[in-house]
Scaffold this motif. Structure first.
Motif, PDB file in Angstrom:
ATOM      1  N   ILE A   1       1.159  -1.026   0.233  1.00 50.21           N
ATOM      2  CA  ILE A   1       0.222  -0.014  -0.261  1.00 50.21           C
ATOM      3  C   ILE A   1       0.694   1.737  -0.011  1.00 50.21           C
ATOM      4  N   ALA A   2       2.057   1.842   1.169  1.00 49.33           N
ATOM      5  CA  ALA A   2       2.032   2.636   1.485  1.00 49.33           C
ATOM      6  C   ALA A   2       3.874   2.936   0.151  1.00 49.33           C
ATOM      7  N   ARG A   3       4.361   1.870  -0.045  1.00 54.18           N
ATOM      8  CA  ARG A   3       5.407   1.841  -0.662  1.00 54.18           C
ATOM      9  C   ARG A   3       4.817   2.158  -2.320  1.00 54.18           C
ATOM     10  N   GLU A   4       3.975   1.230  -3.120  1.00 48.78           N
ATOM     11  CA  GLU A   4       3.299   1.149  -3.984  1.00 48.78           C
ATOM     12  C   GLU A   4       3.117   2.432  -4.642  1.00 48.78           C
ATOM     13  N   ASN A   5       2.237   3.671  -3.563  1.00 44.62           N
ATOM     14  CA  ASN A   5       1.534   4.094  -4.074  1.00 44.62           C
ATOM     15  C   ASN A   5       2.122   5.809  -3.890  1.00 44.62           C
ATOM     16  N   ILE A   6       3.049   5.882  -2.833  1.00 43.79           N
ATOM     17  CA  ILE A   6       3.776   6.527  -2.173  1.00 43.79           C
ATOM     18  C   ILE A   6       4.388   6.821  -3.333  1.00 43.79           C
ATOM     19  N   GLY A   7       5.810   5.999  -2.855  1.00 44.72           N
ATOM     20  CA  GLY A   7       7.413   5.335  -3.465  1.00 44.72           C
ATOM     21  C   GLY A   7       8.078   6.222  -2.395  1.00 44.72           C
ATOM     22  N   ALA A   8       8.978   6.152  -3.069  1.00 45.66           N
ATOM     23  CA  ALA A   8      10.712   6.273  -1.890  1.00 45.66           C
ATOM     24  C   ALA A   8      10.721   8.169  -2.599  1.00 45.66           C
ATOM     25  N   PRO A   9      11.889   9.237  -2.029  1.00 45.72           N
ATOM     26  CA  PRO A   9      12.225   7.972  -0.383  1.00 45.72           C
ATOM     27  C   PRO A   9      10.565   8.901   0.809  1.00 45.72           C
ATOM     28  N   ASP A  10       9.282   9.217   0.243  1.00 42.12           N
ATOM     29  CA  ASP A  10       8.739   9.412   1.353  1.00 42.12           C
ATOM     30  C   ASP A  10       7.872   8.617   2.349  1.00 42.12           C
ATOM     31  N   TYR A  11       7.722   7.457   1.349  1.00 41.35           N
ATOM     32  CA  TYR A  11       6.925   6.521   1.826  1.00 41.35           C
ATOM     33  C   TYR A  11       6.899   5.957   4.033  1.00 41.35           C
ATOM     34  N   MET A  12       8.322   5.893   4.321  1.00 43.82           N
ATOM     35  CA  MET A  12       8.036   5.660   5.417  1.00 43.82           C
ATOM     36  C   MET A  12       6.998   6.701   6.124  1.00 43.82           C
ATOM     37  N   ARG A  13       7.382   7.352   5.622  1.00 49.38           N
ATOM     38  CA  ARG A  13       6.990   8.360   7.153  1.00 49.38           C
ATOM     39  C   ARG A  13       4.550   7.884   7.302  1.00 49.38           C
ATOM     40  N   TYR A  14       4.583   8.091   6.388  1.00 45.49           N
ATOM     41  CA  TYR A  14       3.223   7.682   6.807  1.00 45.49           C
ATOM     42  C   TYR A  14       2.639   6.528   6.638  1.00 45.49           C
ATOM     43  N   VAL A  15       3.498   5.292   6.684  1.00 44.66           N
ATOM     44  CA  VAL A  15       3.260   3.568   7.127  1.00 44.66           C
ATOM     45  C   VAL A  15       2.270   3.865   8.048  1.00 44.66           C
ATOM     46  N   PRO A  16       3.192   4.765   9.454  1.00 42.82           N
ATOM     47  CA  PRO A  16       2.326   4.370  10.900  1.00 42.82           C
ATOM     48  C   PRO A  16       1.014   4.876  10.784  1.00 42.82           C
ATOM     49  N   TYR A  17       0.367   5.304  10.100  1.00 40.86           N
ATOM     50  CA  TYR A  17      -0.764   6.098   9.904  1.00 40.86           C
ATOM     51  C   TYR A  17      -1.440   5.279   9.305  1.00 40.86           C
ATOM     52  N   LEU A  18      -1.211   4.888   8.032  1.00 44.29           N
ATOM     53  CA  LEU A  18      -2.223   4.097   7.247  1.00 44.29           C
ATOM     54  C   LEU A  18      -1.899   2.491   8.281  1.00 44.29           C
ATOM     55  N   PHE A  19      -1.213   2.053   8.606  1.00 44.94           N
ATOM     56  CA  PHE A  19      -0.921   0.716   9.373  1.00 44.94           C
ATOM     57  C   PHE A  19      -2.218   0.656  10.107  1.00 44.94           C
ATOM     58  N   ALA A  20      -2.327   2.267  11.272  1.00 50.09           N
ATOM     59  CA  ALA A  20      -3.273   2.086  12.005  1.00 50.09           C
ATOM     60  C   ALA A  20      -4.323   2.697  11.227  1.00 50.09           C
ATOM     61  N   THR A  21      -4.851   2.968  10.253  1.00 46.55           N
ATOM     62  CA  THR A  21      -5.812   3.063   9.959  1.00 46.55           C
ATOM     63  C   THR A  21      -7.139   1.619   9.893  1.00 46.55           C
ATOM     64  N   PHE A  22      -6.286   1.537   8.740  1.00 46.53           N
ATOM     65  CA  PHE A  22      -6.241  -0.261   8.282  1.00 46.53           C
ATOM     66  C   PHE A  22      -6.621  -0.955   9.150  1.00 46.53           C
ATOM     67  N   LEU A  23      -5.465  -1.225  10.022  1.00 50.91           N
ATOM     68  CA  LEU A  23      -6.167  -1.900  11.455  1.00 50.91           C
ATOM     69  C   LEU A  23      -7.781  -1.348  11.868  1.00 50.91           C
ATOM     70  N   PHE A  24      -7.569   0.042  12.270  1.00 52.60           N
ATOM     71  CA  PHE A  24      -8.946   0.539  12.962  1.00 52.60           C
ATOM     72  C   PHE A  24     -10.073   0.103  12.088  1.00 52.60           C
ATOM     73  N   VAL A  25     -10.079   1.001  10.839  1.00 52.51           N
ATOM     74  CA  VAL A  25     -11.348  -0.308   9.847  1.00 52.51           C
ATOM     75  C   VAL A  25     -11.163  -1.430   9.942  1.00 52.51           C
ATOM     76  N   LEU A  26     -10.928  -2.014   9.621  1.00 51.81           N
ATOM     77  CA  LEU A  26     -10.120  -3.743   9.330  1.00 51.81           C
ATOM     78  C   LEU A  26     -11.541  -4.559  11.035  1.00 51.81           C
ATOM     79  N   VAL A  27     -11.165  -3.874  12.282  1.00 47.58           N
ATOM     80  CA  VAL A  27     -11.506  -4.663  13.040  1.00 47.58           C
ATOM     81  C   VAL A  27     -12.459  -4.210  13.518  1.00 47.58           C
ATOM     82  N   ASN A  28     -13.154  -2.324  13.419  1.00 48.28           N
ATOM     83  CA  ASN A  28     -14.377  -2.197  13.096  1.00 48.28           C
ATOM     84  C   ASN A  28     -15.439  -2.521  12.529  1.00 48.28           C
ATOM     85  N   ASN A  29     -15.109  -3.331  11.418  1.00 45.92           N
ATOM     86  CA  ASN A  29     -15.722  -3.520   9.852  1.00 45.92           C
ATOM     87  C   ASN A  29     -16.619  -5.412  10.618  1.00 45.92           C
ATOM     88  N   PHE A  30     -15.341  -6.084  11.374  1.00 43.74           N
ATOM     89  CA  PHE A  30     -15.299  -7.399  11.291  1.00 43.74           C
ATOM     90  C   PHE A  30     -16.183  -7.473  12.434  1.00 43.74           C
TER      91      PHE A  30
END
Length: 252
Positions: free
Chosen positions: A68-97
């Motif tokens: 998700i992050a590296r494929e769509n944001i690309g280097a060198p910027d993607y790593m700074r957004y991984v925590p946000y994207l990871f938290a968002t994915f898990l939060f939406v997933l758990v609340n959906n399930f």
């Protein structure tokens, strides 16, 4: 003969438990607790050869970071957004399930306020990222002027691009998640109430077989809904990453 109760928007309204706190609010907070506790347990061994729990956590993190992050944001910027994207994915997933967990059986994202809040967070992040990269006016040009476009057509394109990229995006991001979870939960309620009425309350033995069929259909829809729940968490996170990637890209 009266029919079964009709499901509708009222099935998504809950009385306050205490002090204005409702069931969806409790579920949202509970999801954070579940995620923190689960991933602390996954990360605690920190073994070179991971066990099953640690492997599951690493695989989930790698999926968000790389697919998700590296494929769509690309280097060198993607790593700074991984925590946000990871938290968002898990939060939406758990609340959906939550929608398929017995006794809870309510996807939090079927309440419009929750997807709206997440979409507004994404909107702030990708706009701030773009402004930080290009400057305010540079970002405004970057996001409203398509590359290579010149001449009078810009009189049409600039307002359309501004409306599409700045105004509409958070609404479509929220609406997609909300509508899917709302419709899925409504279908499960419909088949469940129909089965209960036909089997137990219709008073006609001939309705038992259709009632059982309705119950089986409800279970089948629940399994299908589980796939959709995962896909919607993925799509929401993916689009958030794509919007960030577009805002920090060198070209529009």
């Amino acid at each position: 003969m009266s029919g079964p109760p009709s499901p509708g928007p009222s099935d998504f309204e809950f009385p306050a438990i205490a002090l204005g706190v409702t069931k969806p609010m409790v579920l949202a907070v509970l999801s954070v607790v579940i995620i923190v506790v689960l991933f602390r347990a996954m990360a605690r061994p920190a073994a070179v050869v991971p066990g099953r729990l640690q492997f599951a956590g690493e695989m989930t993190y790698d999926f968000v970071r790389n697919s998700i992050a590296r494929e769509n944001i690309g280097a060198p910027d993607y790593m700074r957004y991984v925590p946000y994207l990871f938290a968002t994915f898990l939060f939406v997933l758990v609340n959906n399930f939550y929608g398929v967990i017995p006794f809870l059986q309510f996807p939090t994202m079927s309440r419009f306020g929750f997807p709206v809040a997440l979409a507004l967070i994404a909107w702030v992040i990708y706009n701030v990222a773009g402004i930080a990269k290009h400057g305010f006016f540079g970002y405004l040009k970057h996001t409203t002027v398509p590359g290579g476009t010149t001449g009078p057509i810009l009189l049409i394109m600039i307002p359309l691009e501004f409306f599409s990229n700045i105004i509409v995006r958070p609404f479509t991001l929220a609406l997609r998640l909300f509508a899917t979870m709302f419709a899925g939960h409504l279908l499960i309620v419909l088949f469940s109430l129909g089965a209960e009425y036909l089997i137990f309350n219709s008073g006609n033995p001939l309705y038992i077989a259709p009632g059982i069929l309705s119950f089986v259909a409800g279970i089948a829809i629940s399994f299908l809904d589980m796939l959709i729940m995962f896909l919607q968490a993925y799509v929401f996170t993916l689009l958030s990453a794509m919007y960030i990637g577009g805002s920090v890209a060198d070209e529009h």
